[in-house]
Write a protein that holds these residues in place. Sequence first.
Motif, mmCIF file in Angstrom:
data_model
loop_
_atom_site.group_PDB
_atom_site.id
_atom_site.type_symbol
_atom_site.label_atom_id
_atom_site.label_comp_id
_atom_site.label_asym_id
_atom_site.label_seq_id
_atom_site.Cartn_x
_atom_site.Cartn_y
_atom_site.Cartn_z
ATOM 1 N N TYR A 118 67.424 45.396 44.074
ATOM 2 C CA TYR A 118 67.582 45.936 45.429
ATOM 3 C C TYR A 118 66.998 44.936 46.419
ATOM 4 O O TYR A 118 66.116 44.138 46.078
ATOM 5 C CB TYR A 118 66.870 47.276 45.553
ATOM 6 N N SER A 119 67.478 44.993 47.643
ATOM 7 C CA SER A 119 67.117 43.985 48.646
ATOM 8 C C SER A 119 65.834 44.328 49.395
ATOM 9 O O SER A 119 65.692 44.038 50.583
ATOM 10 C CB SER A 119 68.272 43.811 49.639
ATOM 11 N N VAL A 120 64.900 44.932 48.698
ATOM 12 C CA VAL A 120 63.615 45.306 49.290
ATOM 13 C C VAL A 120 62.497 44.886 48.342
ATOM 14 O O VAL A 120 62.586 45.099 47.126
ATOM 15 C CB VAL A 120 63.531 46.821 49.543
ATOM 16 N N ILE A 121 61.462 44.276 48.873
ATOM 17 C CA ILE A 121 60.257 43.945 48.117
ATOM 18 C C ILE A 121 59.087 44.712 48.728
ATOM 19 O O ILE A 121 58.920 44.726 49.954
ATOM 20 C CB ILE A 121 59.950 42.439 48.159
ATOM 21 N N PHE A 122 58.281 45.340 47.883
ATOM 22 C CA PHE A 122 57.053 45.985 48.339
ATOM 23 C C PHE A 122 55.865 45.132 47.926
ATOM 24 O O PHE A 122 55.741 44.747 46.767
ATOM 25 C CB PHE A 122 56.914 47.382 47.728
ATOM 26 N N ASN A 123 54.994 44.852 48.888
ATOM 27 C CA ASN A 123 53.748 44.154 48.585
ATOM 28 C C ASN A 123 52.594 45.141 48.674
ATOM 29 O O ASN A 123 52.418 45.823 49.692
ATOM 30 C CB ASN A 123 53.520 42.985 49.533
ATOM 31 N N ASP A 124 51.828 45.225 47.596
ATOM 32 C CA ASP A 124 50.665 46.106 47.529
ATOM 33 C C ASP A 124 49.409 45.267 47.730
ATOM 34 O O ASP A 124 49.326 44.131 47.253
ATOM 35 C CB ASP A 124 50.638 46.801 46.171
ATOM 36 N N ILE A 125 48.446 45.824 48.436
ATOM 37 C CA ILE A 125 47.245 45.075 48.782
ATOM 38 C C ILE A 125 46.014 45.948 48.548
ATOM 39 O O ILE A 125 46.104 47.180 48.542
ATOM 40 C CB ILE A 125 47.317 44.596 50.254
ATOM 41 N N MET A 126 44.888 45.331 48.357
ATOM 42 C CA MET A 126 43.628 46.052 48.149
ATOM 43 C C MET A 126 43.336 46.951 49.353
ATOM 44 O O MET A 126 43.678 46.623 50.490
ATOM 45 C CB MET A 126 42.505 45.031 47.961
ATOM 46 N N GLY A 127 42.683 48.084 49.117
ATOM 47 C CA GLY A 127 42.442 49.055 50.178
ATOM 48 C C GLY A 127 41.195 48.783 50.999
ATOM 49 O O GLY A 127 40.295 48.037 50.593
ATOM 50 N N PHE A 128 41.124 49.433 52.175
ATOM 51 C CA PHE A 128 39.950 49.361 53.045
ATOM 52 C C PHE A 128 38.968 50.469 52.690
ATOM 53 O O PHE A 128 39.355 51.568 52.284
ATOM 54 C CB PHE A 128 40.348 49.527 54.515
ATOM 55 N N GLU A 129 37.695 50.193 52.877
ATOM 56 C CA GLU A 129 36.658 51.209 52.759
ATOM 57 C C GLU A 129 35.454 50.746 53.568
ATOM 58 O O GLU A 129 35.453 49.657 54.150
ATOM 59 C CB GLU A 129 36.288 51.461 51.300
ATOM 60 N N GLU A 130 34.443 51.574 53.636
ATOM 61 C CA GLU A 130 33.263 51.217 54.425
ATOM 62 C C GLU A 130 32.414 50.150 53.745
ATOM 63 O O GLU A 130 31.724 49.378 54.394
ATOM 64 C CB GLU A 130 32.431 52.469 54.688
ATOM 65 N N ASN A 131 32.454 50.100 52.427
ATOM 66 C CA ASN A 131 31.678 49.100 51.695
ATOM 67 C C ASN A 131 32.426 47.769 51.702
ATOM 68 O O ASN A 131 33.412 47.594 51.007
ATOM 69 C CB ASN A 131 31.455 49.570 50.257
#
Length: 298
Positions: A118-131
Amino acid sequence: MGKLWTKLTGGGEESKPAPAPPSPPNPYLCQPWRNVTENYQKNLGFVKSYQPRNKDVKHLRILLYGPVGSGKSSFFNSVDTVLKGRVSGRAATDAISGSSHTKKYTAYKIRKDRGSFYSVIFNDIMGFEENTKTEVDVEDVKLAMRGHMPNGYKFNPVAHLQDTDKDYISCPTLKDRVHVLVCVIPTDSVSLISEEVVKKLREVRLAATELGIPQLAILTKVDKACPQAKENIKETYRIKYLEEQVDRFSLLLGIPPNCIFLVKNYSSEIETNDDINALILSALKQMITFGEDFLDDL
């Protein structure tokens, strides 16, 4: 004396029934404020046939970002499930760790039956938090949007990607850049996001605005946030509480309500569900539409 006693004691008169308790407020709107079920098949056909008109790219790149545990990886798995017609779990998730399970910048393609993608790529990234010692650096998200971050880059919470790193993409092309930015937030956590995390989300959003990257948001876990949605996911866009959460998040981050979508990710299900699919496809179609407009402008 008998009449006086009757008058004093209330005897001889019928006692009045206690007033009925007030009815609970109706949790539903008269009409859904967004129709997704009616457009289910149309949206599915649109996604399956989509091809970028800009010949410099073969895949539209969508970057998912948000707090730890928001459901970024689960959303990709859910899109993968919808398009494959079976439950998928390619992106690893962790419901109990309390810290980001995503450690690398990962690009996910979805394969079609005949071997193409399919002509879509998803990029996953590390999440934000307070630490700040266990979260993604805001500068890393900015570098990813500009196309400098290589696939498979392992995040270092105490130092962001440097232009001296061997895998740093010094001259990114259009295909390396992010074309759509999507913020992922659990519906039941909209009012609980800390000021520190909101500040980081807004910093990413402002950087994307400077780059002209279109931005959307998805509120996940609607079934956990609302008993009516859990009982009947088809009624998601008729539920007043969920509409209020969309408006609240819009005010929090500045994303317009028509760019915020409610979804339920696949989690406990072992079979696909058309009502869950309809919510996911409605969001995905708009991501593709916004991304295509971005590529057209370039």
